[in-house]
Design an enzyme around this catalytic site. Structure first.
Site, short mmCIF file in Angstrom:
data_model
loop_
_atom_site.label_atom_id
_atom_site.label_comp_id
_atom_site.label_asym_id
_atom_site.label_seq_id
_atom_site.Cartn_x
_atom_site.Cartn_y
_atom_site.Cartn_z
N LEU A 1 0.82 -1.21 0.00
CA LEU A 1 0.00 0.00 0.00
C LEU A 1 0.85 1.27 0.00
O LEU A 1 0.45 2.28 -0.56
CB LEU A 1 -0.93 0.01 1.22
CG LEU A 1 -1.92 -1.17 1.33
CD1 LEU A 1 -2.72 -1.07 2.62
CD2 LEU A 1 -2.84 -1.21 0.13
N SER A 2 2.01 1.21 0.62
CA SER A 2 2.86 2.39 0.72
C SER A 2 4.29 1.94 0.99
O SER A 2 4.53 0.88 1.57
CB SER A 2 2.37 3.31 1.85
OG SER A 2 3.25 4.41 2.02
N ASP B 1 -0.59 15.45 12.41
CA ASP B 1 -0.67 15.22 10.97
C ASP B 1 -2.10 14.88 10.56
O ASP B 1 -2.34 13.96 9.78
CB ASP B 1 0.29 14.10 10.56
CG ASP B 1 0.50 14.07 9.04
OD1 ASP B 1 0.23 15.09 8.38
OD2 ASP B 1 0.95 13.03 8.53
N PRO C 1 6.67 6.83 4.57
CA PRO C 1 7.98 6.61 5.18
C PRO C 1 8.20 5.19 5.68
O PRO C 1 9.29 4.82 6.06
CB PRO C 1 7.98 7.59 6.35
CG PRO C 1 6.53 7.66 6.73
CD PRO C 1 5.75 7.55 5.46
N HIS C 2 7.12 4.40 5.70
CA HIS C 2 7.23 3.01 6.12
C HIS C 2 6.59 2.12 5.06
O HIS C 2 5.70 2.56 4.32
CB HIS C 2 6.50 2.78 7.46
CG HIS C 2 6.95 3.69 8.56
ND1 HIS C 2 8.18 3.60 9.15
CD2 HIS C 2 6.32 4.72 9.18
CE1 HIS C 2 8.30 4.52 10.09
NE2 HIS C 2 7.18 5.23 10.12
N LYS D 1 2.30 -2.93 9.00
CA LYS D 1 3.16 -1.76 8.89
C LYS D 1 4.55 -2.11 9.41
O LYS D 1 4.70 -2.59 10.54
CB LYS D 1 2.57 -0.59 9.68
CG LYS D 1 3.20 0.76 9.40
CD LYS D 1 2.41 1.86 10.10
CE LYS D 1 2.96 3.24 9.76
NZ LYS D 1 2.19 4.32 10.40
N CYS E 1 -32.34 -15.29 4.56
CA CYS E 1 -31.49 -14.80 5.64
C CYS E 1 -30.35 -13.96 5.10
O CYS E 1 -29.97 -12.95 5.68
CB CYS E 1 -30.91 -15.98 6.43
SG CYS E 1 -32.11 -16.81 7.45
#
Length: 1887
Positions: free
Chosen positions: A1164-1165, A1281, A1168-1169, A1184, A1855
């Site tokens: 996902l990223s 932030d 910075p991590h 993370k 249901c």
């Protein structure tokens, strides 16, 4: 003389068949079973049993003997069975009597044994009752089974049992794969076989029952819990002739047997009542058969003629009317009793079939295993009839793992039980089927056949089923693992419908099957040609193939050949058992001739599967002497040499003269030589026993793992050395390089795997050697007994030479005496010694050398065994020669009589003849005597050699037993060592956890100690100060002193309060502080408090020392274990010590978690991590990663974990776990709704993509965000932030603040920042952060919050910024959108210019509270900004924006009103959900309305209407995810008929209202005007006087109408009268129990309100007047026309008529006070009509409407919303979209499981498009349970799931909004099935 030789021959036979009185294999009387510490196996023995009758004196050639397997304990040469057989042949008329006599004799022995046994589980219960009730003459011979698959073979044959699979290891010492059953048991033939999990049963042609295998729970029926390796006779059924067994069935833990008189017996496990003994049976198992009592008989209510007629009809058609039966203790006629003809057993259940085709079941009943319906889902202790199958004639049944198959005489198949793998074949995957259901596929198959498929054979496996049709096609369905369905690899997945397997598997051979048997995961079938095919799982070679690979298609495994053929076969759980017929070798016939030389004949091996060892691989020697009418054949088979030698001895072609002297003295010789000859022959038989024992080799079903263990043990030690070296050499490195860490992990994994493997192999090896030792022990014991018995001939074993000499002398003397007494010519021994040839002397020298070798112990056990084979061959040959010499003597006796008779006629001739005969016979007698003596001496030498080898082998066995003991002890020691090694690893892990726990406790204790010391110091200082103040103020007055003391006390209180704030975690300290505060005013109390605190401090100090001591002990123990056993833990310990205590104290640390445990989906990223989306334990999570290579990164990670752990708020991202794997990792919740920025840009409503978020949605989101910020600030944490991208949105709309990388704990005064000194995103930074380099404060978070709200409001919300408050928006909203966009362009970004102190905002904005809030936030001076708590209570958030918009009439659009109303309800429902409140409602379908009213009457307050309603139907299983409540509302509001009144002004259709609907007449809640109107109003009649009262006002009204229009009035009167009559005839109203009419209608109003809150629409069946009354709007003629068209039409005519007085003579009577005197005229006729309209629609039901309105308007917060609705809008809110748009419906379709090539999804959408409104409403109700589309949209999508192709209709699950749709792949079929489905909506059950 003929008598003498016949006697000799008879004695030989008698001696060979003599049984020595010694128990060879066991000293105990435990039924032949042996056990020791090494295992539970029993050793099969060698039994020498004659296979023919007694020795025939007139024909010696018919005598044979064989070595065969037997499980008895004695070394038998028993001939009792042969005597019986001979007697049977000689006296056929007494066969039955003799058999019964033998049975009675054995019964007496059996009963005596039973008296000794005191075990309750091993005794026959109700024995006396059984004996009294048994009818020994009522035998049903039709039940006796015939030979299975037997043909008429002229050649003789034997039955053999062949076993495949590793399940044989559970049988004790079963080291063979083939058992010669006929040879073992007197040529009996097997006629029936059954196999359970790991035990088997056989029925023979003589009616005997044999069982063998695992005996746990007594399921073998022998009265004990022992297991047997070969078939053992069940003696219980030998006690009476009536107990002859004709049928048998084995289950997983038990067995059933059917006797010839129709009785059923059961034995084995009874944990689920599967034995059918009733509730009085308390034992969990029975090891002896128990009688099942069937107290059931058929009814005979008709006369005999009728019965005969019925019987004839039944003979013609067995599947006729259902049988009548009754429960009866005593039946008058045996003809009426139940007759059992078929048995079936499953794992824990049983079933029987009667002669009338009825099925009874008993045992475990969960998942519908018994087919008895939902009422019997537990256990059935006695047989119970399966009622649903009556009318079908059942002929067969098969019980599988959890399901059963039933076959009728018409070829129909029914199934019931578990169906999670589709094993029932009914076209679906369901949890259970409680009653039998027909497999319709065979009748309506896709196979384009002309006629339905008739089934002739069914077989149920573990999770699959097999069936064979009448044309021998084979079908399979169910679980498809291991290829068990036989459909090859091309057909994957479980099958819930039958699939033809022949075409896929054996199409080349065109094989057809006639029989099949299924195991748990494999199948075996027999083809038409008699060969066997197998497929499925081949673990343990259960399919008969060498390889363990699974067989996906049927493959030939057993060939029907000329040598053998399979007769019966059955599959157990993990084994296969086959009964095969092996043809005997043809008899060799030769003509009479002189003796010829020995000829060699090669033995032909039987044709067996390559994976199965033939019987020739047995570990014992098998000697057979076959005899024809003219030839004796002596065979000797040596398994080691693998060859067969056959010696043919042929009788002389002509008689030979005998000796006169031999004939004269033969009679006297018979008596004198009898005893010596018996001793000699007994010695020979013992020698044979010794040789057989020597030849027996100890074998085991377990493998010998000696080499494997040695190799693994070496590898295990090497890995430990490598691991220690690698760890110790790199221990100083921090952190460890990746390659070293990977190598350590690899070594640890290899070591653990090797350790576990060694544990298993050591245990296997110990079991192996224990089994070998047990067999050698038995052999040693038997050798000892035989050698001790043979001391008659041999004195001692210590002096071999002396013993041999003595034995030789004794034996030679015996032999010499025998020959001398026979008057045979013998030569002197010295003369014989002189005549010995040199060859004989050399042989003697060789024998002396051999004796020396034996004496000196140079021979090995293998060499002795090889010599024993040679000795057996010599002994058999010697015995053959000896018998031949004796038998030849009988031919010499024949001429004697003839010669003597002829001598009397002529003396001279007689003299000459006598002289010649004497001379001739003298020569022959000499040759005969010499030959006989030599053969006897040869036999005696063999006997002596046998004893020598036996003594030596006995000594070697003793040494081998000692070696086995030593080896077992060594392996046991190694096993303990390895287990200890592995346990130390677990111990080390546990010690590390204890160490961390002690360290954590120590830190906690240390902190408390320090804080307590500080508190004591403060209190002492305060106390001293108080004393000083008292001394200084001695001369002052008391008031001043008191004031001073009070001030000091106040100071003390403040200090103590501060201490309390700093030490909230210490309960003891809080109590102490509390005591100090309360007692601070008193100096004495202060002293006491100080003492208490000091004592507490001393206790804490002691706890510290104790914890330190415990830490030291554990550390020493850990170091010792780590250095010796688990060195890799040193690295773990070092890394654990480096982990901050802040992380450990959170409780989130998972020490054994690794990064590789996660399945990474995507990244996902990366800055910075690294942030990953991963799958962990089938759950999506966010992972993370934090780099902790330096102190800076480590501090960031620890701070973020510590901060998030402190906060527990639903709008703050929670941490699920943290772990270390080189770097640090944090596991968090995955939120799939995206961030706040995306949420603002996108709208949930697909139909309104052009519209932005509504203001009240923004208000709700930011209200939750500011509450979360206030929570953070209260914990002294700032985010620093905050931005739209860092706020995530859950699926339920809850915002979640994330990304705490820049967060800070202000209370800790930590000044750590990341990436930039100030942190945060530039756009969201406060001015002081940009200009003054401030690192963050509470006010910086407030500024960022204001920026987020500013951007959402002015960029993403459709606001009226131009001040156009009163303007109506267009439906499309385009004009306002353009204005808003233009206004937005002139609004700048939220930042301050240098000269600005606050941010300019639009002055003309519609929401001034919002402008006020933003103005207070956007201040340059941080001190002027409000706090988070102040913002949370700002008027913008306190006042509901929805209510504000409603009060200002800003919401004009109908949909906006309804959307705002729904938003308000949603917020109130969420508040109720946060309080964990829900309403649990259980209703009965037949009393739905009453249960619902009582529920509201007793439990529902108005404030609880927002709680979630969870509905369940009594007696039905289901989880209410929205579907059950929808179904309940549908049933409540006229469920059976959906009425569309959207465009209905004159409807003449009559609707049928269900009894359980609110609109049912029995509740009398609603009424309508007649058949022309479908609308309802509240009933105008009194609920409590309904039967006696008629509405006089209606009658008056009808009379008035009569005057105006006779025809109309007549119709109205008729209608009203009919209505009154119907009301009078109604049954009693169930709602009258509430006893208050006002309460009933008030509850009704609350029910309608609850349906609105739950978003469940009601039918559109109320006129507009109903909604007008609720909103306070006046009704008119149009409203009456909707409700009562006929009356309205009459009023219209009145309005258009002039001079109304001439046509209508009526007054205002009943309408106004004094109205009877006011006539109706043209001037007041409109008022007259209006008053009548109000009376009809409102006045006559005023009290009910008021009560209804009081319930409907019982929530004040909703009344403001209702006030803004028009009647039409309220109707739309309550009834939903009455016009169902198929395009809207299709947007909620979600197709699952359909392949890309399938056209079914497209066809389905097209079919829905073509439906009319009635059909589409039915479809909506069928799938969701709703009758209309909710205006707020569906709660979730409608899932359309693909199921395997079938002709069944789709199935709905309300249901979960799910529709199971077969992949028809054809539009016409799809549409046809859908329409057909809608026709039977009421027939489908909602799941």
């Amino acid at each position: 003389m003929s008598l003498f030789f016949k006697s000799i021959k008879s004695k030989i036979e008698e001696t060979l068949n003599h049984t020595p009185q010694v128990n060879l294999f066991n000293n105990s009387n435990n039924g032949g079973n042996n056990s020791n510490n090494g295992g539970n196996n029993s050793t099969p023995t060698l039994t020498k049993t004659p296979s023919t009758t007694n020795f025939p004196y007139n024909d010696y050639k018919n005598y044979t003997y064989k070595y065969v397997y037997d499980n008895t304990d004695n070394y038998n040469f028993n001939n009792n069975n042969n005597n019986n057989n001979n007697n049977n042949n000689n006296n056929n008329n007494n066969t039955k009597e003799n058999n019964f006599k033998s049975i009675r004799e054995s019964a007496s022995i059996y009963k005596n044994n039973e008296e000794i046994n005191n075990d309750d589980n091993n005794t026959i219960i109700n024995k006396k009752k059984i004996e009294e009730e048994e009818d020994e003459t009522n035998f049903d011979t039709s039940l006796i089974p015939k030979l299975g698959h037997e043909d008429k073979d002229e050649l003789e044959s034997d039955h053999y049992i062949t076993i495949w699979g590793n399940g044989i290891r559970n049988y004790k010492n079963c080291n063979m794969s083939s058992i010669g059953f006929s040879e073992m048991y007197n040529q009996q033939k097997i006629v029936l076989i059954s196999t359970g999990a790991i035990h088997s049963s056989f029925i023979t042609d003589q009616g005997n029952l044999y069982t063998f295998g695992d005996g746990l729970l007594g399921k073998l029926g022998h009265g004990n819990l022992e297991s047997y390796s070969s078939p053992k006779l069940v003696e219980f059924f030998q006690t009476k002739p009536s107990l002859r067994v004709v049928s048998i069935a084995n289950g997983g833990k038990h067995s059933l047997a059917l006797t010839i008189c129709g009785k059923v017996y059961s034995w084995g496990g009874n944990d689920s009542c599967q034995l059918g003994l009733g509730n009085g049976s308390s034992s969990s198992y029975y090891s002896l058969p128990q009688l099942i009592n069937f107290n059931i008989s058929y009814n005979n209510n008709n006369n005999n003629n009728n019965n005969n007629s019925t019987n004839n009809n039944n003979n013609n058609n067995n599947d006729g009317a259902q049988q009548q039966f009754s429960l009866s203790q005593n039946s008058s006629s045996n003809n009426n009793k139940i007759k059992i003809v078929k048995l079936s057993c499953g794992t824990n259940r049983s079933a029987v079939i009667t002669d009338k085709g009825l099925l009874f079941t008993f045992g475990r009943g969960d998942h519908g295993r018994l087919g008895l319906g939902e009422q019997s889902l537990l256990m059935q202790s006695t047989p119970k009839l399966v009622q649903s199958l009556q009318g079908h004639f059942i002929i067969d049944m098969s019980s599988g793992g959890g399901h059963s198959l039933v076959l009728t005489n018409k070829g129909l198949v029914f199934s019931f039980g578990r169906n999670d793998q589709g094993q029932l074949g009914i076209g679906c995957f369901s949890n259970q089927q409680t009653i039998p259901k027909q497999i319709q596929w065979f009748q309506t198959s896709q196979q384009q056949q002309q006629q339905p498929i008739n089934i002739i054979k069914v077989s149920a496996g573990g999770y699959h089923s097999i069936a064979i049709s009448d044309n021998n096609d084979t079908y399979a369905w169910g679980r498809s693992d291991y290829g068990v369905l036989g459909t090859s690899i091309d057909v994957q997945g479980d099958r819930n419908l039958p699939v033809l397997i022949n075409s896929n598997s054996v199409v080349v051979d065109n094989v057809k099957f006639i029989d099949v048997s299924s195991g748990f995961q494999h199948n075996v079938a027999m083809s038409i040609d008699g060969s066997l095919y197998s497929w499925g799982c081949n673990a343990g070679q259960r399919l008969g193939f060498k390889s363990d690979e699974n067989q996906l298609t049927p493959k030939k495994c057993f060939i029907n050949s000329k040598d053998s053929k399979p007769l019966l076969f059955t599959c157990g759980e993990i084994i296969t058992i086959i009964v095969e017929k092996r043809f005997k070798e043809p008899i060799i016939k030769t003509e009479l001739q002189l003796p010829s030389s020995t000829q060699s004949q090669q033995q032909t091996e039987l044709s067996l599967p390559s994976s199965v060892n033939s019987s020739s691989d047995s570990n014992f020697n098998k000697s057979i002497i076959d005899n024809s009418s003219t030839t004796t054949i002596i065979k000797q088979t040596n398994n080691n040499i693998k060859s067969t030698t056959t010696t043919i001895i042929t009788r002389p072609s002509s008689p030979t003269p005998s000796f006169l002297s031999l004939a004269n003295e033969g009679k006297d010789l018979l008596n004198s030589t009898q005893s010596n000859f018996i001793e000699w022959m007994t010695l020979i038989s013992k020698s044979k026993g010794l040789l057989n024992l020597i030849q027996m080799k100890a074998t085991s079903s377990l493998p010998n793992l000696g080499l494997s263990i040695e190799k693994k043990n070496k590898d295990f030690d090497d890995i430990n050395r490598q691991l220690k070296l690698l760890v110790n050499s790199n221990l100083s490195l921090s952190p460890l390089p990746d390659n070293i860490q990977s190598e350590i992990d690899r070594l640890v994994l290899s070591r653990n795997q090797l350790g576990l493997g060694l544990v298993s192999e050591y245990q296997t090896s110990i079991d192996y050697w224990l089994e070998i030792k047990q067999q050698k022990d038995l052999t040693f014991l038997n050798l000892s007994k035989l050698l001790n018995l043979s001391t008659i001939t041999t004195t001692t074993t210590s002096n071999t030479t002396t013993t041999t000499t003595a034995t030789t002398t004794t034996t030679t003397t015996t032999t010499t005496n025998l020959i001398n007494k026979k008057v045979l010519v013998h030569q002197d021994e010295k003369q014989q010694q002189r005549e010995k040839s040199e060859t004989e002397l050399e042989e003697e020298q060789d024998e002396e050398e051999e004796d020396s070798e034996i004496k000196n112990g140079t021979l090995t056990a293998i060499e002795i065994q090889q010599q024993s084979f040679y000795l057996v061959e010599r002994l058999n040959q010697g015995l053959g020669n000896f018998c031949n010499n004796i038998m030849d003597s009988t031919t010499m006796v024949q001429p004697l009589t003839t010669a003597t008779a002829s001598s009397t006629t002529a003396t001279a001739t007689a003299t000459t003849t006598t002289a010649n005969t004497t001379n001739s016979s003298g020569i022959i007698n000499k040759n005969f005597g010499e030959s006989l003596r030599l053969s006897m001496e040869e036999i005696q030498l063999i006997v002596l050699e046998t004893q020598k080898y036996a003594i030596k082998y006995h000594s070697l066995l003793s040494q081998q037993l000692q070696q086995c003991d030593d080896l077992i002890n060594i392996h046991r020691g190694k096993l303990v060592e390895v287990q200890d090694f592995l346990n130390k690893s677990k111990l080390a892990q546990s010690l590390l956890e204890q160490r961390e726990k002690l360290k954590s406790d120590y830190r906690f204790c240390k902190r408390n100690s320090i804080e307590l010391s500080k508190k004591i110091e403060v209190i002492e200082l305060d106390y001293d100060q108080n004393l000083c103040d008292d001394d200084d103020n001695n001369h002052e007055n008391n008031s001043v002193n008191n004031n001073s003391n009070n001030n000091n006390n106040n100071n003390n209180n403040n200090n103590n309060n501060n201490n309390n704030n700093n030490n909230n975690n210490n309960n003891i300290d809080n109590n102490i502080n509390s005591n100090s505060i309360n007692d601070s005013s008193n100096n004495n109390n202060n002293n006491n408090n100080i003492e208490k605190l000091k004592n507490e401090l001393i206790k804490l100090k002691k706890d510290e020392q104790k914890l330190l001591s415990n830490q030291q002990e554990i550390n020493e123990l850990i170091i010792e274990i780590l250095d010796k056993y688990v060195p890799e833990f040193k690295i773990k310990l070092r890394a654990n010590d480096k982990i901050s205590s802040r992380i450990k104290d959170t409780g989130l640390l998972v020490t054994d978690r690794k990064f590789q445990h996660y399945d990474i989906i995507k990244t996902l990223s990366t800055h910075p991590h690294n942030v990953y989306l991963a799958n962990f334990n089938d759950q999506l999570v966010v992972l993370k990663e934090f780099g902790i290579g330096d102190a800076f990164g480590k501090q960031i990670f620890e701070r973020q974990v510590s901060l998030l752990k402190q906060m527990n708020h639903k709008c703050i991202m929670p941490i699920q776990a943290v772990f270390y794997d080189r770097n640090a990792f944090m596991q968090m919740e995955y939120i799939s709704g995206g961030n706040l920025l995306d949420w603002c840009r996108n709208n949930n409503n697909d139909n309104e993509n052009n519209k932005r978020r509504q203001p009240w949605e923004i208000q709700k989101i930011f209200q939750q965000i500011i509450q979360a910020i206030a929570y953070m600030h209260s914990n002294c944490i700032i985010h620093r932030d905050l931005k739209l991208e860092n706020v995530l949105i859950r699926q339920d709309g809850t915002p979640v603040i994330s990304d705490f990388d820049l967060s800070k704990d202000i209370s800790a005064n930590v000044n750590v920042t990341v990436f930039n000194i100030n942190g945060g995103t530039e756009l969201y930074k406060a001015p002081e952060m940009k200009e003054q380099n401030v690192k963050g404060s509470y006010s910086t978070d407030i500024w960022a919050f204001g920026v987020m709200l500013y951007k959402c409001i002015f960029q993403f919300v459709n606001n009226n910024n131009n001040g156009n408050n009163g303007k109506n928006n267009n439906s499309d909203g385009n004009e306002n959108d353009n204005n808003n966009n233009n206004n937005f362009l002139i609004i700048r970004e939220p930042f301050l210019l240098p000269e600005e102190n606050n941010l300019p905002l639009p002055a003309n904005h519609s929401d001034q509270r919002l402008i006020s809030l933003l103005s207070s936030i956007f201040q340059r001076n941080p001190k002027l900004r409000p706090t988070a708590h102040q913002i949370a209570v700002h008027p913008y958030f306190v006042t509901s924006l929805v209510e504000d918009l409603l009060s200002s009439r800003t919401l004009i659009d109908c949909r906006e009103k309804i959307a705002a109303f729904r938003a308000h309800i949603s917020s109130l429902s969420e508040m109720a959900e946060e309080m964990s409140e829900s309403l649990q409602l259980t209703v009965r379908r037949e009393h739905l309305v009453l249960d619902f009213f009582q529920f509201f009457f007793k439990k529902i307050e108005s404030n609880k209407l927002f709680c979630r309603l969870e509905v369940s139907f009594q007696g039905e299983k289901g989880l209410d995810l929205g579907g059950l409540s929808s179904e309940m509302y549908s049933l409540l509001f006229s469920d059976n008929q959906i009425i569309d009144n959207s465009n209905n002004s004159n409807n003449s259709v009559s609707y049928s209202i269900p009894k359980n609907s609110l609109f049912s007449k029995k509740f009398n809640l609603f009424e309508n005007s007649g058949t022309e109107s479908p609308f309802y109003l509240l009933n105008s009649n009194d609920l409590f006087n309904n039967n006696n009262n008629n509405n006089e006002e209606n009658n008056n009204n009808n009379n008035n109408n009569n005057n105006n229009n006779n025809n109309n009035n007549n119709n109205n009167n008729n209608n009203n009268n009919n209505n009154n009559n119907n009301n009078n005839n109604n049954e009693e109203n169930p709602l009258l129990i509430l006893k208050n009419e006002f309460t009933i209608f008030k509850i009704l109003g609350k029910i309608f309100l609850k349906s609105i809150i739950d978003g469940k629409p009601i039918p559109d069946c109320f006129p507009t007047s109903f909604f007008k009354y609720l909103l306070g709007v006046k009704v008119n003629l149009r409203d009456l026309e909707i409700y009562d068209p006929q009356l309205a039409q009459s009023f219209k005519k009145v309005l258009v008529l002039d001079n109304i007085e001439e046509y209508l003579s009526t007054t205002f009577e009943g309408l106004i006070e004094g109205g009877e005197s006011i006539p109706v005229t043209d001037l007041n006729k409109e008022e007259f009509i209006q008053r009548n309209i109000e009376r009809v629609l409102v006045g006559c039901r005023q009290s009910k409407l008021e009560a209804f309105k009081s319930g409907f308007m019982s929530i004040d917060s909703l009344n403001a919303h209702f006030a803004l609705f028009s009647p039409t809008e309220l109707q739309l809110l309550m009834c939903g979209n009455t016009l169902v748009d198929s395009s809207v419906l299709q947007k909620n379709f979600k197709f699952i499981g359909f392949p890309d090539t399938s056209s079914t999804p497209k066809d389905f959408r097209r079919a829905v498009d073509e439906m009319n409104q009635d059909e589409i409403r039915l479809f909506l109700r069928f799938v969701t349970g709703m009758v209309a589309l909710p205006l707020s949209g569906f709660e979730k999508s409608i899932s359309i799931i693909q199921v395997p192709l079938s002709q069944k209709l789709p199935c709905a699950h309300t249901c979960s909004y799910q529709l199971d749709l077969p992949d028809y792949n054809d539009f016409d079929t799809t549409k046809k099935k859908l329409i057909k489905m809608l026709e039977y909506v009421d027939g489908f059950a909602f799941i």
